[in-house]
Design an enzyme around this catalytic site. Structure first.
Site, PDB file in Angstrom:
ATOM      1  N   GLU A 148      -4.817 -13.309   8.793  1.00 25.49           N
ATOM      2  CA  GLU A 148      -3.899 -12.897   7.737  1.00 25.49           C
ATOM      3  C   GLU A 148      -2.449 -13.089   8.195  1.00 25.49           C
ATOM      4  O   GLU A 148      -1.603 -13.557   7.425  1.00 25.49           O
ATOM      5  CB  GLU A 148      -4.159 -11.429   7.383  1.00 25.49           C
ATOM      6  CG  GLU A 148      -3.340 -10.921   6.230  1.00 25.49           C
ATOM      7  CD  GLU A 148      -3.566  -9.435   5.936  1.00 25.49           C
ATOM      8  OE1 GLU A 148      -2.894  -8.932   5.026  1.00 25.49           O
ATOM      9  OE2 GLU A 148      -4.374  -8.776   6.627  1.00 25.49           O
TER      10      GLU A 148
ATOM     11  N   ASN B 280      -0.239   0.056  12.730  1.00 25.24           N
ATOM     12  CA  ASN B 280       0.306  -0.975  11.852  1.00 25.24           C
ATOM     13  C   ASN B 280       1.497  -1.631  12.534  1.00 25.24           C
ATOM     14  O   ASN B 280       2.422  -0.937  12.946  1.00 25.24           O
ATOM     15  CB  ASN B 280       0.810  -0.353  10.542  1.00 25.24           C
ATOM     16  CG  ASN B 280      -0.295   0.270   9.733  1.00 25.24           C
ATOM     17  OD1 ASN B 280      -1.205  -0.407   9.303  1.00 25.24           O
ATOM     18  ND2 ASN B 280      -0.201   1.580   9.520  1.00 25.24           N
TER      19      ASN B 280
ATOM     20  N   ASP C   1       5.030  -4.367   6.249  1.00 21.40           N
ATOM     21  CA  ASP C   1       3.790  -4.530   7.002  1.00 21.40           C
ATOM     22  C   ASP C   1       3.656  -6.004   7.389  1.00 21.40           C
ATOM     23  O   ASP C   1       3.664  -6.868   6.513  1.00 21.40           O
ATOM     24  CB  ASP C   1       2.611  -4.083   6.130  1.00 21.40           C
ATOM     25  CG  ASP C   1       1.283  -4.195   6.841  1.00 21.40           C
ATOM     26  OD1 ASP C   1       0.843  -5.343   7.070  1.00 21.40           O
ATOM     27  OD2 ASP C   1       0.686  -3.166   7.156  1.00 21.40           O
TER      28      ASP C   1
ATOM     29  N   ASP D 161      -2.715  -5.520  13.119  1.00 16.92           N
ATOM     30  CA  ASP D 161      -3.003  -4.117  13.391  1.00 16.92           C
ATOM     31  C   ASP D 161      -3.722  -4.037  14.721  1.00 16.92           C
ATOM     32  O   ASP D 161      -4.435  -4.962  15.115  1.00 16.92           O
ATOM     33  CB  ASP D 161      -3.913  -3.530  12.301  1.00 16.92           C
ATOM     34  CG  ASP D 161      -3.311  -3.672  10.917  1.00 16.92           C
ATOM     35  OD1 ASP D 161      -2.295  -3.009  10.661  1.00 16.92           O
ATOM     36  OD2 ASP D 161      -3.847  -4.440  10.101  1.00 16.92           O
TER      37      ASP D 161
ATOM     38  N   ASP E 212       1.026  -7.484   8.810  1.00 15.95           N
ATOM     39  CA  ASP E 212      -0.368  -7.922   8.843  1.00 15.95           C
ATOM     40  C   ASP E 212      -1.150  -7.489  10.076  1.00 15.95           C
ATOM     41  O   ASP E 212      -2.243  -6.945   9.938  1.00 15.95           O
ATOM     42  CB  ASP E 212      -0.487  -9.452   8.710  1.00 15.95           C
ATOM     43  CG  ASP E 212       0.417 -10.020   7.639  1.00 15.95           C
ATOM     44  OD1 ASP E 212       0.368  -9.529   6.500  1.00 15.95           O
ATOM     45  OD2 ASP E 212       1.193 -10.947   7.952  1.00 15.95           O
TER      46      ASP E 212
ATOM     47  N   ASP F 234      -6.699  -8.790  12.040  1.00 12.91           N
ATOM     48  CA  ASP F 234      -5.976  -9.548  11.011  1.00 12.91           C
ATOM     49  C   ASP F 234      -5.096 -10.676  11.534  1.00 12.91           C
ATOM     50  O   ASP F 234      -4.072 -11.002  10.933  1.00 12.91           O
ATOM     51  CB  ASP F 234      -5.167  -8.606  10.098  1.00 12.91           C
ATOM     52  CG  ASP F 234      -6.051  -7.561   9.425  1.00 12.91           C
ATOM     53  OD1 ASP F 234      -7.216  -7.881   9.121  1.00 12.91           O
ATOM     54  OD2 ASP F 234      -5.586  -6.437   9.222  1.00 12.91           O
TER      55      ASP F 234
ATOM     56  N   ARG G 210       0.856  -1.203   0.000  1.00  7.41           N
ATOM     57  CA  ARG G 210       0.000   0.000   0.000  1.00  7.41           C
ATOM     58  C   ARG G 210       0.881   1.237   0.000  1.00  7.41           C
ATOM     59  O   ARG G 210       1.985   1.219   0.536  1.00  7.41           O
ATOM     60  CB  ARG G 210      -0.861  -0.029   1.261  1.00  7.41           C
ATOM     61  CG  ARG G 210      -1.796   1.134   1.442  1.00  7.41           C
ATOM     62  CD  ARG G 210      -2.679   0.962   2.684  1.00  7.41           C
ATOM     63  NE  ARG G 210      -3.596  -0.150   2.487  1.00  7.41           N
ATOM     64  CZ  ARG G 210      -3.827  -1.119   3.382  1.00  7.41           C
ATOM     65  NH1 ARG G 210      -3.208  -1.105   4.542  1.00  7.41           N
ATOM     66  NH2 ARG G 210      -4.669  -2.096   3.122  1.00  7.41           N
TER      67      ARG G 210
END
Length: 178
Positions: free
Chosen positions: A122, A86, A102, A106, A104, A119, A22
């Site tokens: 994830e 994050n 990142d 959060d 994953d 997440d 992102r």
């Protein structure tokens, strides 16, 4: 040497396998020091890994602690300040590009300072797919706990008045982010 306050930077996050995750088009630096980098943005373009683009809906103050495995985005909304934390590698700043990996997980923190961890699935999936080393997995878990500890202690960006003070400074130094 960090760019000076008032400088516009781009923020990019990647995944552990170095694939693009992102980007945030424009963030205005408000403060840089040996310990922290603080920026602000409002209605900036965000680009996702699938190419989808959208704009943030509210002003935000972003905090990146040097060497920290998390960063915070404090979103200033009518009903209070919401934080999106994050969990990721310490950031790198090269020229006007700030980047990090990142990982994953959060932590979403609400105006009353309650929080939820997001997440987890994830993280488990990517941990297997990308073979996160055990030391990375451990560091990520420590970072989640560190965020929770900071929230409970009202430390850093979670201090009373922190976001408001930096938002006022942002309004003074920002450049047109249209």
């Amino acid at each position: 040497m960090s760019p000076a306050p008032g400088t516009t930077i781009r923020i990019e996050s990647f995944k552990h396998d170095h694939s693009f995750h992102r980007s945030w088009d424009k963030t205005t630096l408000i403060h840089t020091s040996d310990a922290v980098l603080i920026g602000g943005n409002d209605r900036v373009k965000v680009t996702e890994s699938d190419g989808r683009e959208w704009r943030t809906r509210e002003p935000a103050i972003c905090t990146f602690g040097r060497g920290q495995w998390f960063n915070t985005i404090a979103m200033i909304r009518d009903d209070g300040i919401y934080y999106y934390c994050n969990i990721g590698s310490p950031f790198s700043l090269k020229g006007n590009l700030l980047s990090y990996i990142d990982y994953d997980l959060d932590v979403k923190v609400y105006p009353d300072l309650t929080y939820s961890i997001l997440d987890e699935e994830e993280f488990a999936l990517h941990s297997r797919q990308m073979n996160y080393p055990p030391q990375v997995t451990e560091r990520v878990r420590q970072a989640v706990q560190e965020v929770i500890d900071w929230v409970q202690a009202r430390r850093g960006p979670f201090q009373n008045g922190f976001v408001e003070r930096w938002y006022e400074r942002y309004l003074l130094v920002r450049v047109d982010e249209g």
